[in-house]
Write an enzyme that holds these catalytic residues in place. Structure first.
Site, mmCIF file in Angstrom:
data_model
loop_
_atom_site.group_PDB
_atom_site.id
_atom_site.type_symbol
_atom_site.label_atom_id
_atom_site.label_comp_id
_atom_site.label_asym_id
_atom_site.label_seq_id
_atom_site.Cartn_x
_atom_site.Cartn_y
_atom_site.Cartn_z
ATOM 1 N N GLU A 78 1.088 5.362 35.077
ATOM 2 C CA GLU A 78 1.078 5.399 33.620
ATOM 3 C C GLU A 78 0.870 6.819 33.108
ATOM 4 O OE1 GLU A 78 1.875 2.981 31.750
ATOM 5 O OE2 GLU A 78 1.804 1.307 33.175
ATOM 6 N N CYS A 141 -5.925 -3.340 31.109
ATOM 7 C CA CYS A 141 -5.421 -2.208 31.900
ATOM 8 C C CYS A 141 -5.438 -0.923 31.075
ATOM 9 C CB CYS A 141 -4.016 -2.495 32.411
ATOM 10 S SG CYS A 141 -3.934 -3.740 33.713
ATOM 11 N N HIS A 165 0.347 0.725 37.488
ATOM 12 C CA HIS A 165 0.649 -0.704 37.507
ATOM 13 C C HIS A 165 1.495 -1.047 38.732
ATOM 14 C CE1 HIS A 165 -0.403 -1.431 33.114
ATOM 15 N NE2 HIS A 165 -0.905 -2.470 33.739
#
Length: 214
Positions: A78, A141, A165
């Site tokens: 991310e 998350c 992820h």
């Protein structure tokens, strides 16, 4: 070098969470770095309390948080976490914040301080799908990634942190037609080489295209 890797417990009706199953299988040393894992509850705020306690205990140089993103086809480091909780479903203790800032004194967003493009390239070299993700969502998350980087900003300036992820495991998609899955051994290998890249690249990253047009 010491690296802390986190994995969430199951949520949303799932009996397993590939993030937790994968981090349990990581070796204790990767590319010369000492690696420790910790289970994180899929609960707003409690997740970051557990993370901070483990950071204080272990004093890692880097934190890599791992989370399940059902439906994604590859491993996705991310780029950014936003200062907003907006839960589509309740967390594991029934909390469902809507349009709620995570930290009043925090930035609107924090960018990963891990070498996300080097991580993607390392994973791809193993023959596994990977791409930079530009949204970590608005559930736990994103919350944990934001909190980890908030801790870097406010308390642990010499630590690096970020989030990746991962897809469903294959057994999770048996009754989910047209939904991507990945074997646990491939997920573990992808995380391992991502950690290798974290060790190798430290405070720099590869200058490669990782953006999107929309």
């Amino acid at each position: 070098m010491k690296i802390l890797v986190t994995g969430f417990n199951p949520f949303g009706g799932e009996k397993i969470n590939p993030a937790l199953e994968a981090v349990k299988l990581l070796p204790s040393e990767i590319n010369g770095a000492e690696v420790r894992w910790v289970e994180i509850p899929t609960v707003f705020y409690k997740s970051s309390e557990v993370l901070e306690a483990e950071i204080l205990r272990y004093q890692p140089d880097a934190v890599l948080c791992i989370g399940q993103a059902g439906g994604r086809t590859g491993l996705t480091p991310e780029r950014v976490a936003i200062n907003q909780d907006d839960a589509r479903i309740p967390d594991n203790e029934g909390n469902q914040p809507i349009d709620t800032p995570i930290r009043i004194d925090g930035a609107s967003a924090y960018f990963s301080s891990l070498p996300i493009k080097a991580m993607v390239q390392a994973i791809k070299k193993q023959g596994l799908p990977a791409v930079v993700s530009n949204s970590a969502g608005t559930f736990v998350c994103n919350h944990l990634m934001y909190q980890a980087l908030y801790l870097v900003d406010k308390k642990f300036p010499n630590m690096r942190a970020g989030f990746m992820h991962i897809p469903y495991m294959m057994e999770q998609v048996v009754n989910k037609p047209n939904t991507a899955g990945m074997s646990l051994c491939d997920i573990v290998r992808g995380i391992e080489v991502a950690i290798e890249a974290i060790v190798d690249y430290k405070d720099k990253d590869l200058q490669l295209v990782g953006g999107e047009t929309h």
